[in-house]
Enzyme design. Structure first.
Site, short mmCIF file in Angstrom:
data_model
loop_
_atom_site.label_atom_id
_atom_site.label_comp_id
_atom_site.label_asym_id
_atom_site.label_seq_id
_atom_site.Cartn_x
_atom_site.Cartn_y
_atom_site.Cartn_z
N CYS A 182 0.85 -1.19 0.00
CA CYS A 182 0.00 0.00 0.00
C CYS A 182 0.89 1.24 0.00
CB CYS A 182 -0.90 -0.02 1.23
SG CYS A 182 -1.95 1.45 1.38
N CYS A 212 -8.86 -5.68 -9.51
CA CYS A 212 -8.51 -4.63 -10.47
C CYS A 212 -8.06 -3.42 -9.65
CB CYS A 212 -9.74 -4.33 -11.31
SG CYS A 212 -9.48 -3.11 -12.59
#
EC number: 1.8.4.12
Length: 130
Positions: free
Chosen positions: A47, A119
């Site tokens: 992240c 996605c």
């Protein structure tokens, strides 16, 4: 996992404008524009907001959709799924479990072994090569 909480102003000061728009305001980068769309480098995708590991490159595949696609996260606990009814569609949003950064969406049209396609916006990721 301990949550990482910051104000929007703190996030704005840490992220570039596109990262902030996508990760904190649930935006989407243009298809085929992200730096990791065609990347085949071996490593772990983290992240961009909190550095939590999210995806292993071994789970990445070319879906042709214009965004990096993965058939599974690095761990089920790495992200949270949220029902998303924006833009006149019903989708499943995925956010980082540690910092709640918007990552993208998961769809039930991926390859084996999971049949899922995560996605994900490139701008939300940082690839750490092995």
């Amino acid at each position: 996992m301990e949550k990482l909480e910051k104000t929007l102003e703190e996030w704005r000061s840490m992220l570039d404008p596109e990262q902030y728009n996508v990760c904190r305001l649930k935006g989407t980068e243009r298809p085929f524009s992200g730096k990791y769309n065609g990347t085949k480098t071996d490593g772990v995708y983290h992240c961009i907001c909190c550095n939590e590991p999210l995806f292993d490159s071994k789970a990445k595949f070319d879906s042709g959709c214009g965004w990096p696609s993965f058939y599974e996260p690095i761990a089920d606990s790495a992200m949270v799924e949220i029902r998303d009814m924006s833009h006149g569609m019903i989708r499943t949003e995925v956010v980082c479990a540690k910092c709640d950064a918007h990552l993208g969406h998961v769809f039930p049209d991926g390859p084996p072994p999971t049949g899922l396609r995560y996605c994900i916006n490139s701008v939300c990721l940082d690839l750490v090569p092995r």
